[in-house]
Each structure stands twice: as C-alpha cells, then as structure tokens.
Scaffold this motif. Structure first.
Motif, PDB file in Angstrom:
ATOM      1  N   VAL A 425       0.857  -1.183   0.000  1.00 48.33           N
ATOM      2  CA  VAL A 425       0.000   0.000   0.000  1.00 48.33           C
ATOM      3  C   VAL A 425       0.895   1.236   0.000  1.00 48.33           C
ATOM      4  CG1 VAL A 425      -1.846   1.232   1.179  1.00 48.33           C
ATOM      5  CG2 VAL A 425      -1.758  -1.271   1.295  1.00 48.33           C
ATOM      6  N   ASN A 426       0.773   2.045  -1.041  1.00 48.37           N
ATOM      7  CA  ASN A 426       1.618   3.242  -1.186  1.00 48.37           C
ATOM      8  C   ASN A 426       3.086   2.913  -0.884  1.00 48.37           C
ATOM      9  OD1 ASN A 426      -0.766   4.623  -1.667  1.00 48.37           O
ATOM     10  ND2 ASN A 426      -0.899   5.465   0.388  1.00 48.37           N
ATOM     11  N   PRO A 427       3.676   1.988  -1.613  1.00 47.73           N
ATOM     12  CA  PRO A 427       4.985   1.454  -1.213  1.00 47.73           C
ATOM     13  C   PRO A 427       6.140   2.436  -1.292  1.00 47.73           C
ATOM     14  CG  PRO A 427       4.375   0.642  -3.382  1.00 47.73           C
ATOM     15  CD  PRO A 427       3.168   1.343  -2.835  1.00 47.73           C
ATOM     16  N   THR A 428       5.995   3.541  -2.038  1.00 51.62           N
ATOM     17  CA  THR A 428       7.112   4.482  -2.154  1.00 51.62           C
ATOM     18  C   THR A 428       6.792   5.836  -1.528  1.00 51.62           C
ATOM     19  OG1 THR A 428       6.426   5.301  -4.339  1.00 51.62           O
ATOM     20  CG2 THR A 428       7.858   3.357  -4.283  1.00 51.62           C
ATOM     21  N   ALA A 429       5.782   5.876  -0.652  1.00 46.12           N
ATOM     22  CA  ALA A 429       5.407   7.153  -0.031  1.00 46.12           C
ATOM     23  C   ALA A 429       6.544   7.687   0.835  1.00 46.12           C
ATOM     24  CB  ALA A 429       4.151   6.969   0.822  1.00 46.12           C
ATOM     25  N   GLY A 430       6.885   8.941   0.640  1.00 44.28           N
ATOM     26  CA  GLY A 430       7.859   9.602   1.500  1.00 44.28           C
ATOM     27  C   GLY A 430       9.285   9.123   1.356  1.00 44.28           C
ATOM     28  N   VAL A 431       9.648   8.612   0.183  1.00 45.45           N
ATOM     29  CA  VAL A 431      11.038   8.188  -0.022  1.00 45.45           C
ATOM     30  C   VAL A 431      11.616   8.973  -1.192  1.00 45.45           C
ATOM     31  CG1 VAL A 431      10.491   5.879   0.820  1.00 45.45           C
ATOM     32  CG2 VAL A 431      10.531   6.290  -1.647  1.00 45.45           C
ATOM     33  N   ASP A 432      12.954   9.032  -1.251  1.00 41.67           N
ATOM     34  CA  ASP A 432      13.595   9.771  -2.329  1.00 41.67           C
ATOM     35  C   ASP A 432      13.541   8.981  -3.639  1.00 41.67           C
ATOM     36  OD1 ASP A 432      15.895   7.945  -2.477  1.00 41.67           O
ATOM     37  OD2 ASP A 432      16.506   8.849  -0.585  1.00 41.67           O
ATOM     38  N   VAL A 433      13.942   9.646  -4.715  1.00 40.74           N
ATOM     39  CA  VAL A 433      13.816   9.043  -6.046  1.00 40.74           C
ATOM     40  C   VAL A 433      14.626   7.753  -6.163  1.00 40.74           C
ATOM     41  CG1 VAL A 433      14.292   9.394  -8.493  1.00 40.74           C
ATOM     42  CG2 VAL A 433      13.329  11.252  -7.143  1.00 40.74           C
ATOM     43  N   ARG A 434      15.830   7.763  -5.631  1.00 37.22           N
ATOM     44  CA  ARG A 434      16.682   6.580  -5.752  1.00 37.22           C
ATOM     45  C   ARG A 434      16.076   5.393  -4.993  1.00 37.22           C
ATOM     46  NH1 ARG A 434      23.022   7.331  -5.117  1.00 37.22           N
ATOM     47  NH2 ARG A 434      22.502   8.564  -6.961  1.00 37.22           N
ATOM     48  N   SER A 435      15.564   5.642  -3.785  1.00 38.44           N
ATOM     49  CA  SER A 435      14.929   4.568  -3.012  1.00 38.44           C
ATOM     50  C   SER A 435      13.667   4.074  -3.706  1.00 38.44           C
ATOM     51  CB  SER A 435      14.596   5.059  -1.605  1.00 38.44           C
ATOM     52  OG  SER A 435      15.767   5.361  -0.881  1.00 38.44           O
ATOM     53  N   LYS A 436      12.934   5.009  -4.313  1.00 35.82           N
ATOM     54  CA  LYS A 436      11.723   4.618  -5.038  1.00 35.82           C
ATOM     55  C   LYS A 436      12.075   3.660  -6.178  1.00 35.82           C
ATOM     56  CE  LYS A 436       8.495   7.632  -5.932  1.00 35.82           C
ATOM     57  NZ  LYS A 436       7.670   8.731  -6.501  1.00 35.82           N
ATOM     58  N   GLU A 437      13.079   4.007  -6.947  1.00 38.78           N
ATOM     59  CA  GLU A 437      13.480   3.140  -8.062  1.00 38.78           C
ATOM     60  C   GLU A 437      13.937   1.778  -7.558  1.00 38.78           C
ATOM     61  OE1 GLU A 437      16.456   5.345 -10.085  1.00 38.78           O
ATOM     62  OE2 GLU A 437      15.035   6.675 -11.112  1.00 38.78           O
ATOM     63  N   PHE A 438      14.667   1.769  -6.450  1.00 41.81           N
ATOM     64  CA  PHE A 438      15.150   0.499  -5.907  1.00 41.81           C
ATOM     65  C   PHE A 438      13.980  -0.363  -5.451  1.00 41.81           C
ATOM     66  CE2 PHE A 438      16.538  -2.390  -2.652  1.00 41.81           C
ATOM     67  CZ  PHE A 438      17.747  -2.874  -3.124  1.00 41.81           C
ATOM     68  N   LEU A 439      13.027   0.227  -4.722  1.00 41.78           N
ATOM     69  CA  LEU A 439      11.899  -0.540  -4.193  1.00 41.78           C
ATOM     70  C   LEU A 439      11.042  -1.109  -5.313  1.00 41.78           C
ATOM     71  CD1 LEU A 439      10.973   1.804  -1.234  1.00 41.78           C
ATOM     72  CD2 LEU A 439      11.747  -0.561  -1.011  1.00 41.78           C
ATOM     73  N   LEU A 440      10.786  -0.312  -6.336  1.00 40.70           N
ATOM     74  CA  LEU A 440       9.982  -0.798  -7.446  1.00 40.70           C
ATOM     75  C   LEU A 440      10.742  -1.853  -8.250  1.00 40.70           C
ATOM     76  CD1 LEU A 440       8.281   2.529  -8.585  1.00 40.70           C
ATOM     77  CD2 LEU A 440       7.293   0.656  -7.238  1.00 40.70           C
ATOM     78  N   GLY A 441      12.070  -1.706  -8.320  1.00 42.11           N
ATOM     79  CA  GLY A 441      12.865  -2.759  -8.949  1.00 42.11           C
ATOM     80  C   GLY A 441      12.787  -4.061  -8.161  1.00 42.11           C
ATOM     81  N   LYS A 442      12.745  -3.958  -6.837  1.00 42.17           N
ATOM     82  CA  LYS A 442      12.608  -5.144  -5.999  1.00 42.17           C
ATOM     83  C   LYS A 442      11.253  -5.813  -6.229  1.00 42.17           C
ATOM     84  CE  LYS A 442      15.108  -6.534  -3.573  1.00 42.17           C
ATOM     85  NZ  LYS A 442      16.080  -7.661  -3.680  1.00 42.17           N
TER      86      LYS A 442
END
Length: 501
Positions: A425-442
């Motif tokens: 649920v909202n997995p990239t809320a409140g994170v920076d761009v690099r962390s967002k890309e990493f999480l979605l890559g995961k």
C-alpha cells in the motif's frame, strides 16, 4: 463600470519547506457566489495553498486578499475566521461534547455571576442551525452524528463566525451517493444565500456536477483556471498530468499464460468501504489497485493482508482461505505486507533493524519461543545486503534511518516469510527518487521469482510496473487497464471520468 473584488485571491504564492518547493508563484482567484474547484495530483500544492488561505502558514512570497483587502495578521485568528473557514476531510468536531457546545466552543453565553447559561447556548445553536437549514438536535452528542451531519454542523459553525467563504476539503470522501447528492443540494442552497465555496476533490466527475470554475495545480505551480462548462474533461486531465511521458511501456515480462492463481478475491464487500469486489492475481503477476484515498483501494488491500475482515465474499491465498481479519492467518497463508504508513503501522521505532525485520518470522529465530540473537542478526545482515539498507549494522535502531531505508526495512520484513502474495500500500510514499526506483525494482524481482504482487496506490509511478491496473471508484472496481496505459486516461478513471463517454 466598477467590478466586484473577488471573495479570495492569492497571487505569486511561493512556499518552501527546506529544499522542497511546495508552491512556486501559484495563484487562485475565487469570485463571489462561485463553487470553485481546486484539483491536482498528490504533491501539487493544494494543501499548502489551503493552509496559506486560512492563515495557518505564512507564504514566503506573494500575498492573499479577501474582498480586495489584504489578509489579516496571522496572529489575529478572529479576523481570519470572519473571512474564511475550512471543513477538512478529518472532522474537527469534538465527539464528547454536544452539538451546541461544539457550535459555540469558547463563545458560550454567560448569565449572572459569569456562569454559562446552557439554555441560552442551546437557543443560539437552534437559531443558527435553523438559519442554515441544518436538521440536527443541538442536545445530541456530536459523537453520535454521522459524517454528513458533522459536515453540516462544521459548515454552520464556520458561518457563525461571519465567514461566507468556505473551503471544502474532499467533502464526499466518506459519503455514499445519496449523502453526496444531499450535500450538493445544500451547497446550492447556501450559494443562493451568498456563500462561496472552494471545492477540493479527487473526484473529477463531481467538479463537473457542482462547480462553475476550476483551477489546476501541477508540480507546485498554477497551470490553468477555466470555466468548467468550457473545459473538456480530457483537457482537465491533461492539465493535471502534463503531456510528457504519457504512455507507459514496460520491458518486464508478465506471467506465463498457464500461471496459477495465487490470490483470488470473490464478491468481497465491507460496508462503507467497498462492495462486490472480485479479482485474481497470478503467480508472477503485478496487479495494481488504483483510486483516490477514499476509493476503497486501501481497504481492499488491507482485507487481503488480514487487517480487515470482509462482511461478505471470500479471499483465497495460494489455495487456502485464511480466517478473515486475522493478520497471523494471512501471514501463515503466504502474504507479505507493506502497510500504508510505516511510522504508525510498519515500524517499532526504538527497536533495531534486526528486530523489526524479523517480527513476522519468530519461528525461524529459535526454539520454544526463545530467540537466538545470532541467528536473528545473521538474517538481518542478509536483509541489509539484499535491500541495500544503509545502516551501521543489524543492531541499529530504525528511528535513526532515512525514510527510504526505513521503507526498505518494512519491505524486508514483508519478504522475510517467502511470500506467495506481496501486498503493498503506497509502497514508495515519503522516499527519495533513488529509493523509489530500488523498491519498485525489488517488486519486479519478486514477481520474476514467481510471487504475485498487489499494489494499492494513487501514485502513477507505483503503478507503472503493473501488468494490469484495476481502478476503484467509490468502493467498486469500475475499470481494468492493461499495461501500456496513458497517464491521463488512468487519472480520469480514478476520478470517475470516462473520456470515451
């Protein structure tokens, strides 16, 4: 010929929070008697503008005027209340007090000796509610009112200070269709009595139902203001989303045609949240649940994860039907879960990375309920390496991590039990761009290993990796959009608008 000054006008508004620019030379002009919509995607700057229009925040640049006169000093709260009021999505009514007490809090009539005259207070409350046609018992505990009644009481309270400019923040978010119709009827009545409204909503269909004009913000800037009846719906959505990068094309392979279902939801209903929802997720498939915050998408995902129990229908995970409303049962069936708010639902701040990351797998940490610290820390080190968590070691408290690394810890815990279904649920809320890309890559990596993934979000970037996106509007799945969607078409569907109609 002299022209009437606008009820409210903000010009050249700039507001920064540290390095973040929340508004950049933004503007809005609301004419007397209008129902004026303010729309934009999350992060567009709407909430910041409301805080400035209501005197809760000072702008760093620009200014606000009411009726052609400069806004009062921030410290003069009484003067602000006479000019503007906001009825927020989260009610400010105090449930333990009566309706009359809420209406005149700190403004009670006093009799001889300075004692409060409750008879006079109730009399004033009845007169106020009768004036604005609000049918509520002034003696009733405010906590007994439904959402619709609370909104009407809050509007009446705002009007009692003298304000004739009311901001409605997502007023229909918790209302059913009948209550929404009644609210719109009351707004029409109040407009005829000289009240002006600024209407903030993610439901674009409602903008066309009730508003005369609409202002669009995007990326902290004013994009356009137009008369609603002169603005095609496709143009409104295009203004909200922008034209760049409109088409989603993903290189990730979807699930094979013969992939088995790992999640099946059939006829699920939960009164006040969602109704008759059915869908499936196959092994290796990423499915999105898109919709506004009040659409029901989050509640559907939380039902799959065991945080909520559906009143009807079934949830089947990897061939089993876990007990409804039981998080341990959902975990045991093979669900990994990343909740919407890591601060309140996802982490225990003073505990270590190791403790937070292994909360769901105590059986792997030792025998007979005892935890082997070495085994726990070894697992945590693997998590830290696998998710590239920047930390001194497994014993570091999560409270000392950045937002992106905290979210990685939550993700690590979700993956710890080798989930068959990963619910985010909202997995990239409140994170920076690099962390967002990493999480979605995961997420893509997890799907590639054969797990099913369900992502509930209104952020387009979260949904771009999905093989399919189910659009939820007012608690129902109203559309299914295949990979390759256009931003503006998905945003329109999330707002209840069919661009082909």
């Amino acid at each position: 010929m002299a022209t009437t000054a606008p009820v409210a006008e903000a010009t050249g508004i700039t507001k920064r929070f540290g390095p973040t620019v929340a508004l950049h030379e933004a503007a809005i002009r609301v004419e007397a008697g209008q129902a004026h919509a303010l729309v934009g995607r999350n992060g567009a700057g709407k909430s910041t503008l409301v805080s400035i229009l209501t005197g809760l925040l000072p702008p760093d640049g620009g200014g606000v005027r009411f009726g052609g006169e400069p806004a009062p000093r921030l410290a003069d709260r009484g003067a602000w209340r006479q000019r503007v009021a906001c009825v927020y999505q989260k009610s400010t009514i105090i449930p333990g007090l009566s309706v009359a007490e809420n209406l005149f809090l700190n403004r009670h009539e006093r009799g001889p000796g300075g004692l409060i005259s409750w008879k006079a207070v109730r009399g004033r409350a009845r007169e106020l509610l009768d004036t604005w046609s609000v049918d509520v018992d002034v003696r009733a505990p405010a906590g007994d009112l439904d959402v619709e009644q609370r909104q009407f009481v809050e509007i009446a309270r705002a009007l009692s200070f003298g304000a004739r400019f009311i901001i409605l923040d997502e007023p229909t978010a918790q209302l059913d269709a009948a209550a929404t119709t009644r609210l719109f009827t009351r707004i029409g009545d109040l407009r005829r009595q000289g009240v002006t409204f600024l209407f903030i909503s993610h439901h674009l269909r409602e903008v066309y139902e009730i508003c005369d004009a609409v202002t669009v913000f995007r990326d902290a800037r004013h994009v356009l203001t137009a008369a609603v009846d002169e603005l095609p719906r496709a143009d409104l959505v295009a203004a909200m989303t922008g034209e760049a990068g409109a088409v989603v094309r993903g290189a990730r392979r979807g699930p094979p045609p013969d992939a088995a279902d790992v999640l099946t939801v059939t006829g699920a209903s939960l009164p006040g949240c969602y109704h008759d929802v059915s869908f499936r997720v196959r092994a290796g498939e990423v499915v999105g649940l898109a919709g506004a915050a009040s659409s029901g998408r989050t509640e559907i995902a939380e039902t799959v994860a065991g945080l909520r129990a559906a009143a009807g229908g079934t949830v089947e995970i990897a061939g089993s039907r876990p007990r409804p409303g039981s998080v341990p049962a959902a975990l045991g069936a093979g669900v990994g879960f990343v909740p919407r708010d890591r601060h309140h639902q996802g982490l225990v701040p003073q505990m270590s990375i190791a403790d937070n990351g292994t909360l769901t797998i105590p059986e792997r940490l030792g025998r007979a309920g005892f935890i082997d610290g070495r085994r726990r820390d070894d697992l945590a080190r693997s998590m830290i390496e696998d998710l590239a968590i920047k930390a001194p070691g497994p014993g570091a408290p999560v409270s000392g991590l950045s937002g992106g690394n905290q979210q990685k810890v939550v993700m690590a815990r979700a993956l710890a039990n080798d989930a068959a279904v990963l619910v985010l649920v909202n997995p990239t809320a409140g994170v920076d761009v690099r962390s967002k890309e990493f999480l979605l890559g995961k997420v893509e990596e997890v799907a590639g290993s054969g797990a099913g993934v369900l992502i509930a979000s209104d952020e387009l970037d979260d949904l771009r990796t999905c093989d399919r996106v189910l659009v939820v509007f007012r608690g129902r799945v109203v559309a299914e959009v295949a990979r390759g969607w256009h931003d503006h078409r998905l945003v329109a569907a999330m707002g209840g608008v069919d661009l082909d109609a």
